[in-house]
Structure formats: structure tokens, C-alpha cells
Design a protein around this motif. Sequence first.
Motif, PDB file in Angstrom:
ATOM      1  N   TRP A 648      -4.902   3.112   2.352  1.00  0.00           N
ATOM      2  CA  TRP A 648      -3.511   3.156   2.656  1.00  0.00           C
ATOM      3  C   TRP A 648      -3.219   1.823   2.436  1.00  0.00           C
ATOM      4  N   SER A 649      -3.654   0.780   3.342  1.00  0.00           N
ATOM      5  CA  SER A 649      -3.439  -0.756   2.607  1.00  0.00           C
ATOM      6  C   SER A 649      -4.091  -1.257   1.094  1.00  0.00           C
ATOM      7  N   THR A 650      -4.756  -0.599   1.015  1.00  0.00           N
ATOM      8  CA  THR A 650      -5.845  -1.137  -0.324  1.00  0.00           C
ATOM      9  C   THR A 650      -4.673  -0.509  -1.218  1.00  0.00           C
ATOM     10  N   LEU A 651      -4.307   0.420  -1.235  1.00  0.00           N
ATOM     11  CA  LEU A 651      -3.605   1.020  -2.479  1.00  0.00           C
ATOM     12  C   LEU A 651      -2.339  -0.128  -1.929  1.00  0.00           C
ATOM     13  N   SER A 652      -1.543  -0.072  -0.817  1.00  0.00           N
ATOM     14  CA  SER A 652      -0.550  -1.219  -0.854  1.00  0.00           C
ATOM     15  C   SER A 652      -0.152  -2.422  -1.600  1.00  0.00           C
ATOM     16  N   GLY A 653      -1.904  -3.139  -1.181  1.00  0.00           N
ATOM     17  CA  GLY A 653      -2.561  -4.116  -1.635  1.00  0.00           C
ATOM     18  C   GLY A 653      -1.961  -4.474  -3.113  1.00  0.00           C
ATOM     19  N   GLN A 654      -2.753  -3.562  -3.405  1.00  0.00           N
ATOM     20  CA  GLN A 654      -3.062  -3.538  -5.325  1.00  0.00           C
ATOM     21  C   GLN A 654      -1.365  -3.007  -5.700  1.00  0.00           C
ATOM     22  N   PHE A 655      -0.790  -2.444  -4.613  1.00  0.00           N
ATOM     23  CA  PHE A 655       0.610  -2.507  -5.975  1.00  0.00           C
ATOM     24  C   PHE A 655       1.840  -3.895  -5.258  1.00  0.00           C
ATOM     25  N   ASP A 656       1.402  -4.849  -4.254  1.00  0.00           N
ATOM     26  CA  ASP A 656       2.260  -5.693  -4.121  1.00  0.00           C
ATOM     27  C   ASP A 656       0.859  -6.847  -5.036  1.00  0.00           C
ATOM     28  N   HIS A 657       0.300  -6.832  -4.995  1.00  0.00           N
ATOM     29  CA  HIS A 657      -0.990  -7.777  -6.309  1.00  0.00           C
ATOM     30  C   HIS A 657      -0.173  -7.652  -7.572  1.00  0.00           C
ATOM     31  N   TYR A 658      -0.003  -5.697  -7.566  1.00  0.00           N
ATOM     32  CA  TYR A 658       0.923  -5.891  -9.700  1.00  0.00           C
ATOM     33  C   TYR A 658       2.091  -6.147  -9.147  1.00  0.00           C
ATOM     34  N   VAL A 659       2.521  -4.732  -8.710  1.00  0.00           N
ATOM     35  CA  VAL A 659       3.443  -4.492  -9.587  1.00  0.00           C
ATOM     36  C   VAL A 659       4.974  -6.241  -8.735  1.00  0.00           C
ATOM     37  N   VAL A 660       4.149  -5.918  -7.912  1.00  0.00           N
ATOM     38  CA  VAL A 660       5.633  -7.175  -6.977  1.00  0.00           C
ATOM     39  C   VAL A 660       4.966  -8.342  -7.192  1.00  0.00           C
ATOM     40  N   ASP A 661       3.896  -8.785  -7.386  1.00  0.00           N
ATOM     41  CA  ASP A 661       4.055  -9.982  -7.692  1.00  0.00           C
ATOM     42  C   ASP A 661       4.046 -10.540  -9.332  1.00  0.00           C
ATOM     43  N   GLY A 662       3.591  -9.377  -9.734  1.00  0.00           N
ATOM     44  CA  GLY A 662       3.788  -8.941 -11.320  1.00  0.00           C
ATOM     45  C   GLY A 662       5.637  -9.757 -12.088  1.00  0.00           C
ATOM     46  N   LEU A 663       6.221  -8.662 -10.962  1.00  0.00           N
ATOM     47  CA  LEU A 663       7.756  -9.359 -10.870  1.00  0.00           C
ATOM     48  C   LEU A 663       8.577 -10.412 -10.681  1.00  0.00           C
ATOM     49  N   VAL A 664       8.065 -10.738  -9.587  1.00  0.00           N
ATOM     50  CA  VAL A 664       7.901 -12.253  -8.970  1.00  0.00           C
ATOM     51  C   VAL A 664       6.787 -13.371 -10.169  1.00  0.00           C
ATOM     52  N   ASN A 665       6.361 -12.978 -11.353  1.00  0.00           N
ATOM     53  CA  ASN A 665       5.588 -13.928 -11.743  1.00  0.00           C
ATOM     54  C   ASN A 665       6.362 -13.667 -13.082  1.00  0.00           C
ATOM     55  N   PHE A 666       6.637 -12.859 -13.338  1.00  0.00           N
ATOM     56  CA  PHE A 666       7.586 -12.620 -14.529  1.00  0.00           C
ATOM     57  C   PHE A 666       8.847 -12.922 -14.462  1.00  0.00           C
ATOM     58  N   SER A 667       9.774 -12.847 -13.650  1.00  0.00           N
ATOM     59  CA  SER A 667      11.047 -13.756 -12.923  1.00  0.00           C
ATOM     60  C   SER A 667      10.420 -15.383 -13.276  1.00  0.00           C
ATOM     61  N   ALA A 668       9.290 -16.108 -12.938  1.00  0.00           N
ATOM     62  CA  ALA A 668       8.736 -17.111 -13.326  1.00  0.00           C
ATOM     63  C   ALA A 668       8.833 -17.587 -14.126  1.00  0.00           C
ATOM     64  N   TRP A 669       8.094 -16.753 -15.089  1.00  0.00           N
ATOM     65  CA  TRP A 669       7.862 -16.733 -16.653  1.00  0.00           C
ATOM     66  C   TRP A 669       8.712 -16.727 -17.364  1.00  0.00           C
ATOM     67  N   PHE A 670       9.667 -16.290 -17.225  1.00  0.00           N
ATOM     68  CA  PHE A 670      11.367 -15.949 -18.134  1.00  0.00           C
ATOM     69  C   PHE A 670      12.094 -16.824 -18.343  1.00  0.00           C
ATOM     70  N   THR A 671      12.242 -17.679 -16.580  1.00  0.00           N
ATOM     71  CA  THR A 671      12.429 -18.956 -16.336  1.00  0.00           C
ATOM     72  C   THR A 671      12.293 -20.073 -17.157  1.00  0.00           C
ATOM     73  N   GLY A 672      11.377 -19.859 -17.150  1.00  0.00           N
ATOM     74  CA  GLY A 672      10.343 -20.977 -17.725  1.00  0.00           C
ATOM     75  C   GLY A 672      10.912 -20.578 -19.179  1.00  0.00           C
ATOM     76  N   LEU A 673      10.634 -19.657 -19.685  1.00  0.00           N
ATOM     77  CA  LEU A 673      10.983 -20.065 -21.190  1.00  0.00           C
ATOM     78  C   LEU A 673      12.071 -19.837 -21.438  1.00  0.00           C
ATOM     79  N   LEU A 674      13.341 -19.143 -20.538  1.00  0.00           N
ATOM     80  CA  LEU A 674      14.279 -20.005 -20.710  1.00  0.00           C
ATOM     81  C   LEU A 674      14.419 -21.578 -20.891  1.00  0.00           C
ATOM     82  N   GLY A 675      13.951 -21.904 -19.497  1.00  0.00           N
ATOM     83  CA  GLY A 675      14.064 -23.427 -19.952  1.00  0.00           C
ATOM     84  C   GLY A 675      13.768 -24.279 -21.456  1.00  0.00           C
TER      85      GLY A 675
END
Lengths: 707, 104
Positions: A648-675
Motif C-alpha cells: 500500500w505504501s509503495t502504491l501511495s508512494g507512486q501516486f505521490d511521485h507521479y500524480v501529486v508531484d506531477g500536479l505540483v510540477n505542472f503548476s510550476a511549469w505553467f507558471t514558468g510558461l506564463l512568466g
Amino acid sequence: MASMESLLIHLSLVVLFLPLAGFTLLIFFGKRIPRQDLVETGILFTALAISIYIMVQKVFFLNVPRIDLTFRWLDLGAMVGHPGFTIDLGIAIDNITAIMLVVVTLISSLVHLFSLGYMEGDVRYTRYYAYLGFFSFSMLGIVLSNNLLMMYAFWELVGISSYLLIGHWYEKKSASDAGKKAFIVNRVGDVGFFIGIMIVFTQLHTFLLTDVFGGIAAGHLSGPLLTAAGILIFCGAVGKSAQFPLHVWLPDAMEGPTPVSALIHAATMVAAGVYLVARVYPMLTAGALTVIAYIGAITAFLAATIAITQNDIKKVLAYSTVSQLGYMVMALGVGAFSAGFFHLVTHAAFKAGLFLGSGSVIYAMHHEQDMRKMGGLRKKMPITYWSFVIFSLSISGIPLTSGFLSKDNILAGSLAYGMLTGNYLIPIIGYAVVFLTAAYMFRLIIMTFHGEPRDHHAYEHAKESPKVMTIPLIVLASLSIFVFYSFNPFNPDNGWFLKAVTQPASVVPASQSYGFNQPVNLTMVDSAQAGATLAGASFVEQPAVPTAEYHEVMEEIHYPGLALSLTLALLGIFMAFFVYEWKKLDAEKLKQRVLPVYNFLYNKWYFDELYGATAVAGTMMLSKSLAWFDSHVIDGVVNGAASFTRLWSTLSGQFDHYVVDGLVNFSAWFTGLLGRGVRKVQTGKVQTYIVFALLGVIVIFYVFRQL
Amino acid sequence: MSLHVELGQFLVVSAILFSLGIYGVISRKNAIMVLMGIELILNAANMNFIAFARFGVMNLSGQVVAVFVIILAAAEAAVLLAIVLNIYQQLNTVNVDEVDKLKN
């Protein structure tokens, strides 16, 4: 309550708590008190003096059957119209209790005295005395209790103090093993005892023995359940008094110090079982009594046959104790109540004497217990020798001794029982054991004290023990003489003892009791009237009235029975002299001729092996399978939970890594793009800004031009 | 002939002056020229104040504000000239589009 009764009952409380006080003193302040041993010994002698006073007053002067001191221990939910749930506890003194008080304190104080010499310089000297005091307290508790619950509690306390004293030298593996064995085997019996108590309590809602008897007399508990309760309570006695099939612990218990063997495993604790049966005697049905009689007879025979082959002086005495306890139990079973209790008292004196005598020998031989290495000690240790002879004559049932009086009574009782009920096996075994007892006791004496010394080195150093050890022997030897119990050396019936100890009448329904021991009319006092006052007994014990038929049979068999037992005892003694003193028959050759039988007896009927293969191996197997269950199923579940959590931890780790981190990175990338897009406007040139500002102003003017 | 001058004419002149100033500020690279554009803007504002003082409701306050603006312009010119002089010393230019050290 008359002042004398009140005085006696309160004095008995003093007797009860004196040894406990000594125990507390020694355990907590032992190091700060000089000569702790003398303190404890003094306490016991004080208790002895008080006990003797109580007994003399109670047995000879007081005209009251029993003195009760009960108190309400528990009172729950009482209200108008509903009595609630109450438990009364307390102590009582009747003749049996008064005599037992003296027996316990007497043996205990003599053992304390003896130990001054025997245990001198022991590593845990103070603790030894503390435990002796604790044991005395527990034993007195059993004796004084007037209810089953307190009796059970003290019963267990006695068990634990026995455990502690057997394992006194716990550095020795055999000693600590013996302690554990004694405790565990006792537990087996105690479980039965407890179930028996609970049957009684659930049916009659009281622990007080008088109320229990009253309830049974009123018919609230009868039939098979009553028989079952009796047999289950007897189970406790089977454990504590080392009856077949739970006798295996007592010989091993000899690993403890010899004075402890004398006190606990010969005179008092093992007699507690017999005392218990005597206490609950009125509630035992004929069925239960028959079981008791057979168990006793089997034990007496079994142990006597083993005793005759043993070479360790204490082992012989241990099996002799088991055998004699079997006698007492048998006596109670066949309805010879007074004889059984009489034997308990006489046996306590001479068997404690035998153990202390063997202790004296062992002390002189520098802790050598093998009789094959002794011999010729008669001249070196005259006091020990002569007291030993008196004890042996007493246990063999030779006239002029106390043992003769009690044993003869038992045999007469068993013979009468056999003739009246047709169970001839019991008297036959009884008489056979007479022969065996005399034979093994004199085999012991001859091997130890007569003939030539076999170990010359030890013999040279052997000498009579110091006075603290010989005085108890002399006291006990004199108590093994008939005069203390009856002035007529051949018939104790008119002696004070049997006049004081009368058989209580059975309270079980007539159809369930022995025909020759019919219940007489019982006087009941309304229990509500009596209440929980000091004299709160609602039922008055009556002495049993044997039928005329029983009297007749007793008269008829008295002298033939006496002659038979005397002949057998003398024959046993003669056999011992024939083989071991005069060597007319080579013991070694005899042994070879009956080797299978000898081996069977020498190995104690293979009981230890049998229990090892069944009970112990079964328990081990159960433990192993439980361990397997533990390590495979329980651990499997735990490990499964762990690996599931991991997954379960591995799965939720993967979710963190790909989904949550993905969202965060996307928002950063999007802000950068906008900038990056917006940065184009930010030229840093003031003029451009002014153009924008101007355009803005124009737009604003255009938008708001209408206003 | 008497020239009849109305408020509207003042405002038109002022607007032209303002536009010229804006144009100067936006189109010139030279900082000095930008400064002169700013001066034109300020003067356009002054002209409005004066006109409102004469024809409007501001009365004397219009004239007072104009005096203030003149003083302010003088002070501003002094500070700005000092800055420009420093920029020139540092960067060897007075072109505003070349002074982009804060970028990046």
C-alpha cells in the motif's frame, strides 16, 4: 458468647498471625536483626504455647462443640425484598482444629529448633526461616478456616511456600525442577478442588461449611452432583496429600532441606489433604467415600512396594509418607473417621521424627543420603538410633506405641467396612501394607545403623548431632508413646483423643450414605435469625451414630484383626532382620531372581515415565503445535499485514511521485510558461511603459467618455 | 481689434504642448531630450492651472499651484541632470535604451 470462647477464638487469631509477623520481619528487616533464626523460633514456640492452651481449654474444659468467628466479607446489592449477594468468611475452633493447631505449631517449632543446627551457615539462612514462618501461617490458615474459600486461598499459599522451600537450593537443577513439579502436579488437583467448591457455591450460595452442610441436609444439593462435588473436592486432597495418581511429586520434593521435608512433606502440608477430607466429611456420599477408600488403598500399597526397593534414605521415608497418607485417606473412605484423623496426628509426630532423624544422619554423614554407604552408625549416634527405633516401631504398629493405636483402628475400620459392604480388597491391601511397612522401615534401620560401616572415611567423622537437633528427636520420640493418647495401650477407645474426635454425622440423603452411618435427626436454626453474628452457625454438627450392626462387627473383628496385624508387622520386621542383619538370604540374589519385578518397583512403577510419555509429552506436543500455529498462522497474519502495508505504501508512494508531484510540477511549469510569455512585455525601457500607460489612459478615456 | 481669448484656446495650446512633451519623452533616446519633454508636459499642466485660475473657479490657488510646479520642475531638473551625469560617467552613454542593467 461466653468470655472464654471469645478469648480462645481471638487467641487463635494471634497464633495464626504470629508466624506471618515473623515472616514479614525477616523478609523486610532480616539483615538488621541479630539472630533472626532465634526470633522466628521464639515466635513459633510462643504460638505453640498458646495453641496448647487453646487445645487444653477447648478439649477438656469447654463444653461447646465449636466456636465460630464469622464476618461478612462481601455484601452486594442487598435491598428490601431481595437478600442480595453476600459472602461470609471466618474461622472456627472445634476439637479437630484445636488438636491440629497443636500438631502444626509443635512440629513447626521443633523443626525450627532442629534447623538451628542443620541449616547452620546456609547461604539463604534468613530467607529459609522466613519461608518456614510463612508456611506455618498458611498451614494454620487452612486449619482455622471455617469456609471453603479461605481454605482454598491458604491451600494455595501452602503450595507456594512448599514450592519455595523445595527449591531452597535452587542452584541445584534437580531441586528447582522438583519445586516446579510439586507445584504443577498440585495445581492439577487444585483445579478439581476449585470446581468442587464452585459446584457447592453455585448450588448453595455459601462457602461456610456449616451452611453448606445445612443446605445439603435441607436437600438443596443431592444426587450425582453431590457425589461429583465430593470427589472434586477430594481431588485437592489427592494433589496435596500425594495420593495416586498425583503422588509423583512428593518423593522428588525430598530435594528440599531435610527439616522442610519433615515439616511440610511428612507432618503438616501433606496431611492438609486428609484434614480437608475430614472437614468436608459430612457432605461426602457413599459413592465419593468409596472412591476415596480405593484411592487411599491403592496409594498405600503402591508406595509401600516402591519404598522397599529404594536406597536413598529420604526416598524410602517419602514413599513411606505417601503410603501412610494412603492409609489415612483409606480410613476416611471406609468411614473410620476418628481413626483416620488419629493416624494423621500420630503419624505427624513419628514421621516428622523419622525425617529429622534422617536429617541427623545425613548431617553426620556430610550430606550423604545413600543408605548403601552407611551402616554401623548405632554406636556413634545413640540418641538418633534409639529415637529412630521408636519411630519405626510406631509406624510398624507395634504395641505400646502411638502408631499401634491409630493403625489398628484404621485396620479394624477397613475390615468392618469390607465385611459390611463386600469390598474385601481394601482390608486385604491394608493388611498387606502392614507387612511391607514393617519390612522397609527395619531394612532402613539395619542398613543405616547396624552392621559394619561401608564407607569408613565418612564413618570416622560421623558423630552425634548437636543438642538443638537431638532435643526435637527426643520430644517426638516421647510423643510416639501410647500414654499421650490413651492410658490403655491396646484400646484407644476410652482415651481422651477418640473421645474428643468424634465422627460427624453425614448430611447426605439416606439413600446416598453408607448404611452403617445413617444421619441422625438434624437440628436446624433459622439462618435469618442467626444472621452474621459471631456465633452465626445455622447448622449444628451432630456426632454420627453407628448402627448396632456396625458395633457388632467391630466387636467381632477387633481381636482377630489386632492379632493379624501384629503378626504381619512382626513378620515384616523378622524378614528385614533375616535378609539384612543375619544375611540368611542374600538380598542381591533375591533381587536377581525377581529382577523384572524389582526393576518395576525400583523405577516406581514407571509412573514418571508414564506421565513423561503422556501428560508431559502431550503438553509439549500441544505447546509445539501452538508454537507452530504461532509462528506460521499468527506470524503469517502479522507478516501479511506488514507486507500489505508495504504494498500500500509503495502504491501511495507512486501516486505521490507521479500524480501529486506531477500536479505540483505542472503548476510550476505553467507558471514558468506564463512568466516567459509575460516577460516579453517587461522590456525595461521606460518609454515603452509610457506608451502603454498612454494607451491605457486613452482606453480609459474612451470607456468613460460618456460619464 | 481686440483679440478675444477664451478658455478653450488656452486648453488647445496646452494640449498641443502636452502632446509635444509626450512625443518627446517617447521618441527621444537621449535622456536630456526626454527631460525636456517632461518639462514641456509640466508647462502644459501649468498653462492649464493658469487658465483655470483666470476663467475657472480656482482663482488664486491655480496660480499658487503653478508656482509650486515651477519650483518642483526646477528641483526635478537638478536631480535628473545629476543622475544623467552619473550615468554618463558610469556607462559612457546617455541613451535610455542602453541603460538596461536591471534586466536579466
